[in-house]
Design an enzyme around this catalytic site. Structure first.
Site, PDB file in Angstrom:
ATOM      1  N   GLU A 106       5.959   9.247   1.235  1.00  0.00           N
ATOM      2  CA  GLU A 106       5.511   9.226  -0.173  1.00  0.00           C
ATOM      3  C   GLU A 106       4.881  10.540  -0.620  1.00  0.00           C
ATOM      4  O   GLU A 106       3.724  10.568  -1.047  1.00  0.00           O
ATOM      5  CB  GLU A 106       4.547   8.052  -0.377  1.00  0.00           C
ATOM      6  CG  GLU A 106       5.183   6.717  -0.074  1.00  0.00           C
ATOM      7  CD  GLU A 106       4.217   5.538  -0.128  1.00  0.00           C
ATOM      8  OE1 GLU A 106       3.061   5.723  -0.543  1.00  0.00           O
ATOM      9  OE2 GLU A 106       4.626   4.426   0.258  1.00  0.00           O
ATOM     10  N   GLU A 118      11.313  -1.125   3.276  1.00  0.00           N
ATOM     11  CA  GLU A 118      10.119  -1.945   2.984  1.00  0.00           C
ATOM     12  C   GLU A 118      10.427  -2.991   1.914  1.00  0.00           C
ATOM     13  O   GLU A 118       9.588  -3.275   1.047  1.00  0.00           O
ATOM     14  CB  GLU A 118       8.963  -1.040   2.524  1.00  0.00           C
ATOM     15  CG  GLU A 118       8.616   0.056   3.512  1.00  0.00           C
ATOM     16  CD  GLU A 118       7.353   0.842   3.154  1.00  0.00           C
ATOM     17  OE1 GLU A 118       6.617   0.431   2.238  1.00  0.00           O
ATOM     18  OE2 GLU A 118       7.106   1.879   3.818  1.00  0.00           O
ATOM     19  N   HIS A 160      10.333  -1.577  -2.976  1.00  0.00           N
ATOM     20  CA  HIS A 160       9.339  -2.546  -3.461  1.00  0.00           C
ATOM     21  C   HIS A 160       9.697  -2.840  -4.919  1.00  0.00           C
ATOM     22  O   HIS A 160       9.378  -2.052  -5.808  1.00  0.00           O
ATOM     23  CB  HIS A 160       7.922  -1.967  -3.371  1.00  0.00           C
ATOM     24  CG  HIS A 160       7.458  -1.748  -1.974  1.00  0.00           C
ATOM     25  ND1 HIS A 160       7.204  -2.792  -1.105  1.00  0.00           N
ATOM     26  CD2 HIS A 160       7.206  -0.617  -1.276  1.00  0.00           C
ATOM     27  CE1 HIS A 160       6.801  -2.311   0.064  1.00  0.00           C
ATOM     28  NE2 HIS A 160       6.802  -0.985  -0.012  1.00  0.00           N
ATOM     29  N   ASN A 179      10.358   8.986   3.865  1.00  0.00           N
ATOM     30  CA  ASN A 179      10.254   7.606   3.377  1.00  0.00           C
ATOM     31  C   ASN A 179       9.495   7.578   2.048  1.00  0.00           C
ATOM     32  O   ASN A 179       8.434   8.190   1.927  1.00  0.00           O
ATOM     33  CB  ASN A 179       9.479   6.789   4.428  1.00  0.00           C
ATOM     34  CG  ASN A 179       9.474   5.306   4.148  1.00  0.00           C
ATOM     35  OD1 ASN A 179      10.541   4.687   4.031  1.00  0.00           O
ATOM     36  ND2 ASN A 179       8.303   4.707   4.042  1.00  0.00           N
ATOM     37  N   ASP A 231      10.616  -5.757  -0.553  1.00  0.00           N
ATOM     38  CA  ASP A 231      10.021  -7.012  -1.036  1.00  0.00           C
ATOM     39  C   ASP A 231      10.192  -7.024  -2.545  1.00  0.00           C
ATOM     40  O   ASP A 231      10.345  -5.984  -3.179  1.00  0.00           O
ATOM     41  CB  ASP A 231       8.561  -7.234  -0.595  1.00  0.00           C
ATOM     42  CG  ASP A 231       7.599  -6.130  -0.960  1.00  0.00           C
ATOM     43  OD1 ASP A 231       7.906  -5.322  -1.858  1.00  0.00           O
ATOM     44  OD2 ASP A 231       6.516  -6.074  -0.351  1.00  0.00           O
TER      45      ASP A 231
HETATM   46  O1  G3I Z   1      -8.653  -2.001   9.234  1.00  0.00           O
HETATM   47  C1  G3I Z   1      -9.408  -2.802   8.321  1.00  0.00           C
HETATM   48  C2  G3I Z   1     -10.147  -3.860   9.064  1.00  0.00           C
HETATM   49  O2  G3I Z   1     -11.088  -3.245   9.916  1.00  0.00           O
HETATM   50  C3  G3I Z   1     -10.854  -4.779   8.056  1.00  0.00           C
HETATM   51  O3  G3I Z   1     -11.463  -5.850   8.730  1.00  0.00           O
HETATM   52  C4  G3I Z   1      -9.846  -5.341   7.047  1.00  0.00           C
HETATM   53  C5  G3I Z   1     -10.513  -6.167   5.971  1.00  0.00           C
HETATM   54  O4  G3I Z   1      -9.651  -6.409   4.891  1.00  0.00           O
HETATM   55  O5  G3I Z   1      -9.182  -4.265   6.432  1.00  0.00           O
HETATM   56  C6  G3I Z   1      -8.460  -3.471   7.338  1.00  0.00           C
HETATM   57  O6  G3I Z   1      -7.763  -2.462   6.671  1.00  0.00           O
HETATM   58  C7  G3I Z   1      -6.673  -2.850   5.842  1.00  0.00           C
HETATM   59  C8  G3I Z   1      -5.357  -2.344   6.468  1.00  0.00           C
HETATM   60  O7  G3I Z   1      -4.281  -2.566   5.584  1.00  0.00           O
HETATM   61  C9  G3I Z   1      -5.067  -3.015   7.815  1.00  0.00           C
HETATM   62  O8  G3I Z   1      -4.791  -4.374   7.683  1.00  0.00           O
HETATM   63  C10 G3I Z   1      -6.876  -2.196   4.492  1.00  0.00           C
HETATM   64  O9  G3I Z   1      -8.001  -2.798   3.862  1.00  0.00           O
HETATM   65  C11 G3I Z   1      -5.647  -2.351   3.610  1.00  0.00           C
HETATM   66  O10 G3I Z   1      -5.803  -1.585   2.433  1.00  0.00           O
HETATM   67  C12 G3I Z   1      -4.423  -1.856   4.376  1.00  0.00           C
HETATM   68  O11 G3I Z   1      -3.293  -2.068   3.541  1.00  0.00           O
HETATM   69  C13 G3I Z   1      -2.083  -1.481   3.978  1.00  0.00           C
HETATM   70  C14 G3I Z   1      -1.575  -0.478   2.940  1.00  0.00           C
HETATM   71  O12 G3I Z   1      -0.320   0.035   3.370  1.00  0.00           O
HETATM   72  C15 G3I Z   1      -2.525   0.705   2.772  1.00  0.00           C
HETATM   73  O13 G3I Z   1      -2.042   1.572   1.779  1.00  0.00           O
HETATM   74  C16 G3I Z   1      -1.055  -2.609   4.102  1.00  0.00           C
HETATM   75  O14 G3I Z   1      -1.461  -3.501   5.142  1.00  0.00           O
HETATM   76  C17 G3I Z   1       0.301  -2.010   4.437  1.00  0.00           C
HETATM   77  O15 G3I Z   1       1.256  -3.051   4.387  1.00  0.00           O
HETATM   78  C18 G3I Z   1       0.655  -0.957   3.385  1.00  0.00           C
HETATM   79  O16 G3I Z   1       1.893  -0.398   3.709  1.00  0.00           O
HETATM   80  C19 G3I Z   1       2.428   0.588   2.810  1.00  0.00           C
HETATM   81  C20 G3I Z   1       3.290   1.532   3.646  1.00  0.00           C
HETATM   82  O17 G3I Z   1       2.532   2.062   4.690  1.00  0.00           O
HETATM   83  C21 G3I Z   1       3.861   2.656   2.771  1.00  0.00           C
HETATM   84  N1  G3I Z   1       4.560   2.129   1.627  1.00  0.00           N
HETATM   85  C22 G3I Z   1       3.832   1.147   0.821  1.00  0.00           C
HETATM   86  C23 G3I Z   1       3.326   0.003   1.717  1.00  0.00           C
HETATM   87  C24 G3I Z   1       2.665  -1.075   0.889  1.00  0.00           C
HETATM   88  O18 G3I Z   1       1.485  -0.588   0.311  1.00  0.00           O
END
Ligand code: G3I
Length: 360
Positions: free
Chosen positions: A158, A270, A240, A204, A272
């Site tokens: 990105e 990805e 997406h 990506n 959805d």
């Molecule tokens: O690691 C912490 C954990 O310690 C805490 O307990 C928990 C509480 O909610 O949060 C955890 O972090 C989260 C992390 O995912 C791990 O689960 C973050 O809050 C959350 O913001 C993070 O979101 C991820 C997101 O990328 C971040 O931008 C999503 O799971 C993940 O699916 C998403 O993936 C991205 C791709 O990498 C790139 N393309 C878009 C895609 C969707 O946003």
């Protein structure tokens, strides 16, 4: 008579609404995809550390339906290098062990991105040369640790705005455009050093599934890499989408062909397709979502082998990233939040079997 029609209509809507009354394919979506010359039908999973990790019903479907796994978070910078030159591959290794147990390929995600970078990177003031060294160290150590266990790496994730210009990030703001080329160069060198040059290198992004300025910009970057003698093997089209606004089959096919004509592999990385508003589970809503999934998978089938396969960004509504990122939106995946297959699942299955969509 009126009540007979009303009851018939009600029954029809119940049959169409999720959960669907059909049985899931006995072989799984991955086997169907491989039967059509694809390398996989895959899914992202946010493992380890989340409820998914121990959800046996979820894991059973993950194993049965999907032949590629993408770690949704485990390999990202903030988890793999939390402090400068202090690496932690525990979560990544656990993910890899799961993939090995399931005999799944892994698209490793990702090395250089604006988001989910460690604080030590974003809170320091670096010279360009200092930050290049940080990036090089991260790429070398991470890529060499996982080695041939990765089918591919999303080297840069990105990097572009919708108008095709580079977006602001610690990398771009400090190093300039050169960061993009250097990231690929470092990944290529790191892999060559350990004899893992078969691991593929990808760019990506989202918003590059439709013809337009951003696609042209990606193709321009690919040319620039190759002019510099740096390898890039493929482009990941995140996909997406929003129900009812999914790019048409014609546009998705044309865009994939444009990358393939530039001698690139293409992966839907990805997928959805979310609802921008309730209702998510009415019969009409489900049928439109099914049609959008069908189109997206069909586009990969229509362009031949160089669209390697499709990966969904997790497969059930309970674990989807969408509701936490977009308030009021959701219902984006193939299974509902109690793990029942939705019409979208059957649409994908029919597309992969070369059948007309009966649930669209
Ligand atoms: O690691 C912490 C954990 O310690 C805490 O307990 C928990 C509480 O909610 O949060 C955890 O972090 C989260 C992390 O995912 C791990 O689960 C973050 O809050 C959350 O913001 C993070 O979101 C991820 C997101 O990328 C971040 O931008 C999503 O799971 C993940 O699916 C998403 O993936 C991205 C791709 O990498 C790139 N393309 C878009 C895609 C969707 O946003």
């Amino acid at each position: 008579m009126v009540s007979f029609i009303a009851i018939t209509a009600l029954l029809a809507s119940l049959v169409n609404a999720a959960p669907h009354s059909k049985d899931r394919t006995s072989v799984g979506l991955n086997a169907l995809a491989q039967g059509r010359g694809k390398q996989w039908f895959g899914s992202a999973a946010d493992i380890p550390g989340t409820a998914e990790t121990t959800d046996t019903a979820y894991l059973k479907i993950l194993h049965h339906e999907f032949g590629e796994l993408t770690p949704a978070n485990a390999l990202k910078f903030m988890y793999t290098e939390p402090e400068q030159n202090v690496f932690n591959f525990t979560e990544g290794d656990e993910f890899m062990r799961l993939a090995e147990r399931y005999q799944s390929k892994v698209r490793c995600h990702n090395l250089v991105w604006a988001s989910q970078v460690s604080d030590f990177v974003t809170s320091n003031t670096w010279t360009a040369e200092e930050l290049k060294a940080v990036m090089k160290n991260h790429i070398f150590k991470t890529v060499q640790h996982f080695g041939k266990r990765c089918y591919s790496w999303d080297v840069v994730n990105e990097a572009l705005n919708s108008d095709g210009t580079f977006s602001s990030s610690v990398w771009y703001d400090t190093i300039g455009e050169e960061y993009f080329y250097l990231a690929f160069q470092y990944a290529q060198q790191a892999l060559a050093q350990i004899g893992a040059q078969n691991v593929k290198l990808y760019y990506n992004d989202y918003g590059i599934e439709n013809p337009g300025t951003k696609v042209d910009a990606v193709l321009g970057l690919v040319k620039n890499l190759r002019k510099r003698g740096i390898r890039i093997d493929g482009v990941g089209l995140e996909s997406h989408f929003i129900v009812g606004e999914t790019p048409s089959l014609t546009d998705q096919v044309a865009t994939k062909r444009a990358y393939i004509n530039a001698d690139l592999d293409v992966v839907v990385t990805e997928l959805d397709i979310r609802f921008a508003a309730e209702p998510y589970y009415s019969a009409d809503a489900q049928n439109q979502q099914a049609a959008d999934y069908y189109t997206s998978v069909e586009s990969c089938l229509q362009v031949g082998r160089r669209c390697l396969g499709v990966v969904v960004w997790d497969f059930d509504d309970a674990y989807s990233w969408v509701p936490s990122a977009f308030a009021g939106q959701g219902g984006a995946t193939l299974f509902n939040d109690t793990l029942e297959a939705k019409p979208a699942y059957y649409a994908v299955s029919e597309a992969l079997q070369g059948k007309k969509c009966t649930v669209c």
